[in-house]
Design an enzyme around this catalytic site. Structure first.
Site, PDB file in Angstrom:
ATOM      1  N   ASP A  99      12.097  66.187  78.934  1.00  0.00           N
ATOM      2  CA  ASP A  99      13.398  66.619  78.428  1.00  0.00           C
ATOM      3  C   ASP A  99      14.365  65.451  78.527  1.00  0.00           C
ATOM      4  OD1 ASP A  99      14.039  66.602  81.108  1.00  0.00           O
ATOM      5  OD2 ASP A  99      14.235  68.765  81.293  1.00  0.00           O
ATOM      6  N   ASP A 273       9.047  76.339  79.018  1.00  0.00           N
ATOM      7  CA  ASP A 273       8.970  75.705  80.331  1.00  0.00           C
ATOM      8  C   ASP A 273       9.957  76.403  81.243  1.00  0.00           C
ATOM      9  OD1 ASP A 273      11.412  73.708  81.344  1.00  0.00           O
ATOM     10  OD2 ASP A 273      11.484  74.173  79.199  1.00  0.00           O
TER      11      ASP A 273
END
Length: 384
Positions: A99, A273
């Protein structure tokens, strides 16, 4: 119906079957294949806490998540690059998604300043000053060797005023363009854009349309699971889904509970996630087909049964609840490891079952049966 799951030299996504809005398929790339719907265990600092990499893989995980913010601060992206990249560094030769660090910059950093150029912030570790721009975020993720790179975006907490959500959404779109330019062309890797817009459907739709026009390899829905009710999150997914390309993977960031996941899968989401299964396991909480359990509770102190004797996970069928309760109360490291194992096993089992249900055209029945199991709990909840 099973997708072709061979690794490919280019990043590709193929849908093998649909059931309503839900899809099952596979993302293929040089380092392997991600079967979708997929849950990505979170390895924030280059480790899935409490687990060996081979354990994570054996549970069925095709991909793990790393974090740009944490890795840039410690040990440093340049150091990881010198040591051969993140895959070698953490001994995970399979796909890794990183990310962008935007959420952590906003939520963890001390004294941050946001401008059109990027974010200036102080490290939560030592107070050192750093600048995160779209270009620097991509550079760090490239140094790490990430297979799926996320754009830098501005996250806002919900609820917020519409004008705040709109400003952040438009800035995130401009940053997406800059990330695309900085990323360039990497056939075996991917840059994903992130849909923003708070809890305003029209803003979410505009964001999705603008990102789709950029022709990126995949698209995430961000800025949800940040305190808003589940119905708001699901409404935003429903608003966005028709405007995201059908042939590209969709990723719901930071989600979530098993119930959030099954609901989002039914609305067309392919990737997830969340720190929940690992964090909950470290605090004595587990997820099972009977629902959620708290191993801290005294009722487990003399219960000789395993968590679930039908589970294929050794941690769920190999130790008594009494022993696990003892480990949790004594704050023993082994307790955190075993319960993390239980949770990640359940999440991967759930994803495999969702893939199978979609392929068989019985997703609605599977979700109803699964929710009934959670609500009913286990038969004979007190020890025999």
């Amino acid at each position: 119906m099973q997708p072709d799951i061979a690794a490919t030299p280019e990043f590709t996504f193929k849908v093998a079957a649909r059931d309503g809005a839900a899809r099952t398929g596979a993302i293929s790339m040089p380092r392997g294949v991600i079967r979708t719907p997929a849950f990505m265990p979170v390895g924030t600092a280059a480790t899935v806490k409490g687990m060996y990499p081979e354990q994570v893989r054996a549970l069925g995980a095709d991909v793990v998540l790393g974090n740009t913010y944490h890795l840039m601060l410690r040990p440093g992206a340049e150091r990881i690059a010198r040591l051969g990249g993140l895959h070698k560094f953490m001994n995970w030769p399979h796909p890794i998604l990183t990310d962008s660090g935007g959420f952590q910059v906003m939520s963890l950093s001390q004294l941050r300043k946001l401008t059109e150029e990027g974010v200036t912030f102080q490290s939560h570790i030592d107070g050192s000053k750093h600048v995160m721009t779209p270009e620097r975020s991509v550079e760090i993720q490239n140094l790490l060797g990430s297979d799926i790179v996320m754009q830098l975006d501005e996250c806002v907490a919900l609820p917020c005023e519409d004008k705040v959500a709109e400003k952040a959404m438009r800035l995130s779109l401009r940053w997406a363009e800059r990330c695309k330019t900085a990323f360039g062309t990497h056939p075996g890797r991917a840059l994903f854009g992130i849909v923003q817009g708070g809890a305003v459907p029209s803003l979410r739709v505009e964001s999705a349309r603008e990102l789709a026009a950029m022709d990126l390899k995949g698209y995430a829905v961000g800025g949800l699971a940040v305190g808003e009710p589940q119905e708001v999150m699901l409404a935003m997914i429903e608003a966005v889904e028709p405007h995201l390309p059908q042939e590209k993977p969709r990723y719901l960031m930071g989600v979530g509970t098993p119930d959030d996941i099954v609901e989002a899968v039914s609305r067309g989401i392919d990737m997830f996630d969340c720190v929940m299964p690992t964090r909950a396991g470290r605090h004595g909480q587990i997820f099972t087909r009977f629902g959620r359990m708290n191993l801290k509770n005294a009722k487990h102190a003399e219960d000789p049964r395993p968590i679930d004797e039908q589970s294929a996970c050794p941690a769920a069928n190999g130790w008594s609840r009494s022993y696990l309760h003892h480990l949790v109360k004594a704050e023993e490291m082994l307790g955190k490891m075993l319960l993390t194992w239980v949770n990640l096993a359940y999440y991967q089992e759930l994803m495999a079952d969702l893939r199978g249900a979609i392929a068989a055209g019985r997703l609605a029945d599977f979700i109803a049966e699964t929710k009934e199991g959670w609500a009913r709990g286990e038969p004979g909840s007190s020890p025999a």
